[in-house]
Design a protein around this motif. Structure first.
Motif, PDB file in Angstrom:
ATOM      1  N   GLY A  35      -7.715  -0.629  -0.130  1.00 52.17           N
ATOM      2  CA  GLY A  35      -6.747  -1.705  -0.313  1.00 52.17           C
ATOM      3  C   GLY A  35      -7.143  -2.958   0.439  1.00 52.17           C
ATOM      4  O   GLY A  35      -7.031  -4.075  -0.089  1.00 52.17           O
ATOM      5  N   GLY A 176      -5.489  -1.039 -14.193  1.00 50.00           N
ATOM      6  CA  GLY A 176      -6.273  -2.008 -13.442  1.00 50.00           C
ATOM      7  C   GLY A 176      -7.218  -2.805 -14.301  1.00 50.00           C
ATOM      8  O   GLY A 176      -6.837  -3.360 -15.324  1.00 50.00           O
ATOM      9  N   THR A 244     -13.813   3.613  -4.988  1.00 50.77           N
ATOM     10  CA  THR A 244     -13.253   2.258  -5.078  1.00 50.77           C
ATOM     11  C   THR A 244     -13.126   1.808  -6.529  1.00 50.77           C
ATOM     12  O   THR A 244     -12.110   1.215  -6.922  1.00 50.77           O
ATOM     13  CB  THR A 244     -14.143   1.265  -4.298  1.00 50.77           C
ATOM     14  OG1 THR A 244     -14.342   1.749  -2.977  1.00 50.77           O
ATOM     15  CG2 THR A 244     -13.495  -0.104  -4.235  1.00 50.77           C
ATOM     16  N   VAL A 247     -10.194   3.614  -8.299  1.00 54.09           N
ATOM     17  CA  VAL A 247      -8.886   3.083  -7.890  1.00 54.09           C
ATOM     18  C   VAL A 247      -8.628   1.738  -8.551  1.00 54.09           C
ATOM     19  O   VAL A 247      -7.515   1.458  -9.017  1.00 54.09           O
ATOM     20  CB  VAL A 247      -8.821   2.950  -6.350  1.00 54.09           C
ATOM     21  CG1 VAL A 247      -7.519   2.279  -5.924  1.00 54.09           C
ATOM     22  CG2 VAL A 247      -8.935   4.320  -5.692  1.00 54.09           C
ATOM     23  N   VAL A 251      -5.286   1.337 -10.765  1.00 60.27           N
ATOM     24  CA  VAL A 251      -4.168   0.695 -10.065  1.00 60.27           C
ATOM     25  C   VAL A 251      -4.264  -0.823 -10.197  1.00 60.27           C
ATOM     26  O   VAL A 251      -5.346  -1.388  -9.988  1.00 60.27           O
ATOM     27  CB  VAL A 251      -4.171   1.088  -8.564  1.00 60.27           C
ATOM     28  CG1 VAL A 251      -2.978   0.465  -7.844  1.00 60.27           C
ATOM     29  CG2 VAL A 251      -4.155   2.602  -8.411  1.00 60.27           C
ATOM     30  N   THR A 255      -0.902  -4.607  -6.640  1.00 61.80           N
ATOM     31  CA  THR A 255      -0.269  -3.443  -6.008  1.00 61.80           C
ATOM     32  C   THR A 255      -1.203  -2.802  -4.999  1.00 61.80           C
ATOM     33  O   THR A 255      -0.804  -2.427  -3.895  1.00 61.80           O
ATOM     34  CB  THR A 255       0.116  -2.401  -7.074  1.00 61.80           C
ATOM     35  OG1 THR A 255       0.925  -3.025  -8.068  1.00 61.80           O
ATOM     36  CG2 THR A 255       0.887  -1.242  -6.460  1.00 61.80           C
ATOM     37  N   LEU A 256      -2.466  -2.688  -5.372  1.00 61.90           N
ATOM     38  CA  LEU A 256      -3.461  -2.045  -4.517  1.00 61.90           C
ATOM     39  C   LEU A 256      -3.663  -2.800  -3.216  1.00 61.90           C
ATOM     40  O   LEU A 256      -3.751  -2.203  -2.140  1.00 61.90           O
ATOM     41  CB  LEU A 256      -4.792  -1.951  -5.276  1.00 61.90           C
ATOM     42  CG  LEU A 256      -5.985  -1.349  -4.523  1.00 61.90           C
ATOM     43  CD1 LEU A 256      -5.702   0.103  -4.186  1.00 61.90           C
ATOM     44  CD2 LEU A 256      -7.236  -1.469  -5.375  1.00 61.90           C
ATOM     45  N   SER A 257      -3.714  -4.113  -3.281  1.00 64.56           N
ATOM     46  CA  SER A 257      -3.991  -4.937  -2.102  1.00 64.56           C
ATOM     47  C   SER A 257      -2.919  -4.820  -1.035  1.00 64.56           C
ATOM     48  O   SER A 257      -3.178  -5.058   0.147  1.00 64.56           O
ATOM     49  CB  SER A 257      -4.133  -6.410  -2.523  1.00 64.56           C
ATOM     50  OG  SER A 257      -5.180  -6.565  -3.454  1.00 64.56           O
ATOM     51  N   SER A 259      -1.199  -2.011  -0.370  1.00 61.44           N
ATOM     52  CA  SER A 259      -0.930  -0.604  -0.066  1.00 61.44           C
ATOM     53  C   SER A 259      -1.684  -0.134   1.170  1.00 61.44           C
ATOM     54  O   SER A 259      -2.863  -0.449   1.361  1.00 61.44           O
ATOM     55  CB  SER A 259      -1.329   0.277  -1.257  1.00 61.44           C
ATOM     56  OG  SER A 259      -1.199   1.638  -0.934  1.00 61.44           O
ATOM     57  N   PRO A 262      -3.924   3.534  -0.384  1.00 60.72           N
ATOM     58  CA  PRO A 262      -4.347   3.161  -1.738  1.00 60.72           C
ATOM     59  C   PRO A 262      -4.757   4.326  -2.629  1.00 60.72           C
ATOM     60  O   PRO A 262      -4.496   4.300  -3.830  1.00 60.72           O
ATOM     61  CB  PRO A 262      -5.525   2.210  -1.490  1.00 60.72           C
ATOM     62  CG  PRO A 262      -6.026   2.576  -0.131  1.00 60.72           C
ATOM     63  CD  PRO A 262      -4.816   2.975   0.642  1.00 60.72           C
ATOM     64  N   MET A 265      -2.105   6.122  -4.660  1.00 59.04           N
ATOM     65  CA  MET A 265      -1.523   5.380  -5.777  1.00 59.04           C
ATOM     66  C   MET A 265      -2.144   5.782  -7.109  1.00 59.04           C
ATOM     67  O   MET A 265      -1.555   5.587  -8.166  1.00 59.04           O
ATOM     68  CB  MET A 265      -1.682   3.879  -5.553  1.00 59.04           C
ATOM     69  CG  MET A 265      -1.010   3.384  -4.283  1.00 59.04           C
ATOM     70  SD  MET A 265      -1.007   1.588  -4.187  1.00 59.04           S
ATOM     71  CE  MET A 265       0.132   1.195  -5.493  1.00 59.04           C
TER      72      MET A 265
END
Length: 403
Positions: A35, A176, A244, A247, A251, A255-257, A259, A262, A265
């Motif tokens: 994240g 994503g 990475t 994810v 995602v 939202t990921l940034s 969390s 991460p 999620m």
């Protein structure tokens, strides 16, 4: 120096040492750093791990040579003593390495206790003591047994990352980005973000250097150490890039940034049993970090005592288990004091700076050793430019910590 019959047992081969290296490298970092790197590098976060791997590789190859020149416990201290001919500087480096391990283990033990608290409801302080004492008993059990336990846990831990990749690419709703978007243009302002994120990603690779501190318990260090160090770096890089990317595909970036967890999620739409299963893996990963840092720190104290830099009692080896029992008990007590008394978050922030400081001295030591001429004994070789670049990159990263 301790008598020959009171020495550590050489029992680690390439697979066990590689799993040990992965266990200390692939840990809590990747579970929380995705994240943070995404917040800086955006969709190019996987590239930041590639850049970090290239930077780390210079110092990793320096360690590969030094660990075959001096295959002993408290490796960094031995390297610095050989390079600078200074027992005091060697002791300082050894204590810095041990301190980084103690702080890391204390912080991780608190994290493991917090996860366990959610499952059991037991007081966090009691769970912290239980985790540290249990890992201490395993560390005292024997190097083969303790590293085997750590290796099994590492397999589970790595399997969790593989599970993230499988679920992210194959089962999760692709909320994503597309895979083609991950490759950045050769020029543009985005490289500033990738550079900043690479500094974060670098710390996910820190840990391979701990392998040097069990070199005295490695079979055939000349061939085992370089293979295990390089293998650890390659496998960790593959896992980091794959995880990475998965994810980012599964995602949404916004939202990921934001969390703090991460990877979890990716399983937001998964059945509850799968979500709980991944939570258990996260607990296992943190416990593994405590055990491996405990093994490392105890070997550093043992190595310093064995060479007369610390009280000789810390150099005592159990006749039955062939482990440094007094040093291990001292490490357990120190971790408990740190975990239950001091503000671990503030101390942990300095751990990475301590490691970079050690990297600078270790690379400089190899430069000085090489300039004095090749050693007579057979060992793994790297070109002089490798430690030079190791110093340069470590100084750069150390300096950015103060910006």
């Amino acid at each position: 120096m301790t008598p020959e019959n009171n020495k550590l047992r050489r029992a680690l081969n390439v697979p066990l040492l590689t799993l040990y290296g992965l266990g200390v490298t692939v840990g809590a970092g990747i579970y929380v750093l995705v994240g943070a790197t995404a917040a800086e590098a955006g969709i190019y976060a996987p590239v930041s791990f590639v850049v970090a791997a290239i930077v780390v590789a210079f110092t990793a190859f320096s360690y590969a040579e030094l660990s075959t020149r001096y295959p002993v416990s408290a490796g960094e201290a031995a390297y610095v003593e050989a390079g600078f001919s200074s027992g005091k500087l060697a002791t300082l480096v050894g204590l810095a390495v041990a301190l980084s391990g103690l702080v890391s283990a204390a912080a991780v033990s608190l994290g493991a206790a917090s996860y366990l608290h959610v499952l059991t409801g037991a007081p966090t302080s009691i769970l912290t003591v239980a985790v540290v004492c249990m890992m201490g008993l395993i560390a005292l059990w024997g190097i083969t047994q303790s590293v085997t336990v750590a290796a099994v846990i590492t397999v589970i831990e790595v399997s969790g990352l593989v599970f993230v990749m499988v679920w992210g690419f194959g089962f999760a709703d692709p909320s994503g980005i597309g895979l083609a978007e991950i490759v950045p243009p050769l020029t543009g302002a985005h490289w500033a973000g990738i550079g900043t994120a690479s500094l974060l990603a670098f710390f996910a690779f820190v840990g391979f250097e701990d392998m040097a501190n069990v070199a005295e318990e490695v079979k055939d260090p000349l061939h085992t150490m370089p293979r295990a160090i390089v293998g650890t770096l390659i496998l960790a890089t593959i896992l980091y890039i794959g995880t990475t990317t998965a994810v980012l595909v599964a995602v949404p970036l916004v939202t990921l940034s934001n969390s703090a967890a991460p990877l979890s999620m990716v399983f937001s739409d998964a059945p509850v049993t799968i979500q709980q299963g991944f939570g258990i893996i996260a607990i296992v990963a943190t416990v593994n970090g405590v055990l491996i840092q405990m093994i490392m720190a105890s070997r550093v104290l043992y190595g310093l005592a064995d060479r007369g830099h610390l009280p000789r009692q810390l150099g005592h080896v159990s006749p039955k288990t062939k482990t440094p029992d007094v040093a291990t008990l001292a490490v357990v007590v120190a971790i408990l004091l740190l975990a239950l008394t001091f503000p671990i978050d503030a101390l942990a922030e300095r751990t990475s700076q301590i490691v970079l400081f050690v990297f600078v001295l270790v690379n400089t030591a190899l430069i000085r050793i090489k300039l004095r001429g090749a050693a007579s004994e057979k060992h793994f070789h790297v070109p002089l430019i490798v430690p030079v670049l190791g110093v340069a990159t470590s100084v750069l990263l150390f300096a950015t910590a103060f910006l």
